[in-house]
Design an enzyme around this catalytic site. Structure first.
Site, PDB file in Angstrom:
ATOM      1  N   HIS A  41       1.068   0.631  -5.553  1.00  0.00           N
ATOM      2  CA  HIS A  41       1.997  -0.321  -6.179  1.00  0.00           C
ATOM      3  C   HIS A  41       1.281  -1.552  -6.704  1.00  0.00           C
ATOM      4  O   HIS A  41       1.801  -2.242  -7.585  1.00  0.00           O
ATOM      5  CB  HIS A  41       3.085  -0.739  -5.186  1.00  0.00           C
ATOM      6  N   ASP A  89       2.028   5.650  -1.294  1.00  0.00           N
ATOM      7  CA  ASP A  89       1.639   4.386  -1.920  1.00  0.00           C
ATOM      8  C   ASP A  89       0.195   4.026  -1.544  1.00  0.00           C
ATOM      9  O   ASP A  89      -0.052   3.049  -0.828  1.00  0.00           O
ATOM     10  CB  ASP A  89       2.617   3.281  -1.497  1.00  0.00           C
ATOM     11  N   SER A 183       0.254  -6.141   0.560  1.00  0.00           N
ATOM     12  CA  SER A 183       0.225  -4.692   0.277  1.00  0.00           C
ATOM     13  C   SER A 183      -1.212  -4.214   0.147  1.00  0.00           C
ATOM     14  O   SER A 183      -2.058  -4.906  -0.431  1.00  0.00           O
ATOM     15  CB  SER A 183       0.958  -4.398  -1.035  1.00  0.00           C
TER      16      SER A 183
HETATM   17  C1  LIG Z   1       3.754  -4.438  -5.684  1.00  0.00           C
HETATM   18  C2  LIG Z   1       3.296  -5.808  -6.167  1.00  0.00           C
HETATM   19  C3  LIG Z   1       2.620  -5.724  -7.507  1.00  0.00           C
HETATM   20  C4  LIG Z   1       4.539  -6.676  -6.257  1.00  0.00           C
HETATM   21  C5  LIG Z   1       4.939  -6.982  -4.815  1.00  0.00           C
HETATM   22  O1  LIG Z   1       4.153  -6.921  -3.915  1.00  0.00           O
HETATM   23  N1  LIG Z   1       6.236  -7.312  -4.578  1.00  0.00           N
HETATM   24  C6  LIG Z   1       6.723  -7.656  -3.342  1.00  0.00           C
HETATM   25  C7  LIG Z   1       7.802  -8.517  -3.325  1.00  0.00           C
HETATM   26  C8  LIG Z   1       8.340  -8.897  -2.124  1.00  0.00           C
HETATM   27  C9  LIG Z   1       7.820  -8.437  -0.912  1.00  0.00           C
HETATM   28  C10 LIG Z   1       6.728  -7.554  -0.931  1.00  0.00           C
HETATM   29  C11 LIG Z   1       6.174  -7.028   0.333  1.00  0.00           C
HETATM   30  C12 LIG Z   1       4.842  -6.542   0.383  1.00  0.00           C
HETATM   31  C13 LIG Z   1       4.332  -6.060   1.584  1.00  0.00           C
HETATM   32  C14 LIG Z   1       5.129  -6.038   2.760  1.00  0.00           C
HETATM   33  C15 LIG Z   1       6.451  -6.512   2.674  1.00  0.00           C
HETATM   34  C16 LIG Z   1       7.347  -6.543   3.892  1.00  0.00           C
HETATM   35  N2  LIG Z   1       6.787  -6.081   5.096  1.00  0.00           N
HETATM   36  C17 LIG Z   1       6.952  -7.004   1.496  1.00  0.00           C
HETATM   37  C18 LIG Z   1       6.175  -7.178  -2.162  1.00  0.00           C
END
Ligand SMILES: CC(C)CC(=O)Nc1cccc(-c2cccc(CN)c2)c1
Length: 232
Positions: A41, A89, A183
């Site tokens: 992602h 992912d 992420s």
């Molecule tokens: C995929 C990216 C280019 C955009 C993005 O990361 N969006 C986004 C937005 C809100 C929460 C999260 C998020 C990430 C990792 C863990 C979690 C919750 N454990 C939330 C991620």
């Protein structure tokens, strides 16, 4: 990382920052001297901008002795990953060059045995992602300890209502949680990478939406097939 703590400098030397035009977008970690594991992602906001991988860092901005911004030779998003869903992912990144291990640059072993991590196990996740729900990004690496919850509990209606497969795992998210920008980072249990932070529900710190992590063991054959092809 919500409600964690700043990591003592260079104490997670496997951590990498995936950057687009010099900006941190995702975590990742060294699984071999030329290979980083992250999340597919993370590419969705990258477009065809130049991706780079920062290794040996604690601060994203300050000069540090073993900090190096490396180019990417090739990207291998999992073939079954999709912007539409949370499955598969994973992103394997082949670096332009081999990293030389140092006090600040080390490889993290990953789990090869496909046995689920028992509920209640204390694991930890690190990253340069949001440290508040209002979107404060830290300059320095943070980490937090999280408790694993069973897929049975994670699949109840109040949580993810059956969408968590055996290739995913969950942790508690009551206040302490991974968040945007984390992420791709590793979920480390007893010193071994068992999972990779999945973007999942895109909410943070809400106990009703546990953190979702892509389990590593189910994908070991995929890693090995990529490595075999790359080292022919
Ligand atoms: C995929 C990216 C280019 C955009 C993005 O990361 N969006 C986004 C937005 C809100 C929460 C999260 C998020 C990430 C990792 C863990 C979690 C919750 N454990 C939330 C991620």
């Amino acid at each position: 990382i919500l409600r964690g703590q700043e990591t003592p400098a260079h104490q997670r030397p496997y951590m990498t920052s995936l950057q687009v035009s010099g900006k941190h977008i995702c975590g990742g970690f060294l699984i071999a001297d030329q290979w980083v594991l992250s999340a597919a992602h993370c590419l969705q906001d990258a477009g065809n901008a130049t991706l780079q991988v920062l290794v040996g860092a604690h601060s994203l901005s300050e000069a540090e002795p073993n900090k190096r911004l490396l180019g990417v030779r090739k990207l291998f998003p999992h073939p079954n990953s999709s912007v539409e869903n949370i499955y598969n992912d994973l992103l394997l990144i082949q670096l332009e060059e081999r990293v030389s291990p140092s006090a600040d640059v080390q490889i993290l072993p990953f789990q090869r045995e496909d046995r689920s991590v028992p509920a209640g196990t204390q694991c930890e996740v690190a990253g340069w992602g949001f440290i508040s729900n209002t979107g404060r990004l830290p300059d320095k690496l943070h980490h937090v300890e999280l408790s694993v919850i069973s897929n049975t509990v994670c699949n109840t209606r109040i949580h993810y209502d059956g969408s968590i497969t055996e290739k995913l795992m969950c942790t508690e998210s009551k206040r302490k949680d991974s968040c945007k920008g984390d992420s791709g980072g590793p979920l480390v249990c007893n010193g071994v990478a068992e999972g990779v932070v999945a973007t999942g529900a895109r909410v943070c710190g809400n106990w009703k939406k546990p953190g979702i992590y892509t389990r590593i063991p189910p994908y070991v054959d995929w890693f090995d097939s990529i490595w075999a092809a790359a080292h022919q």
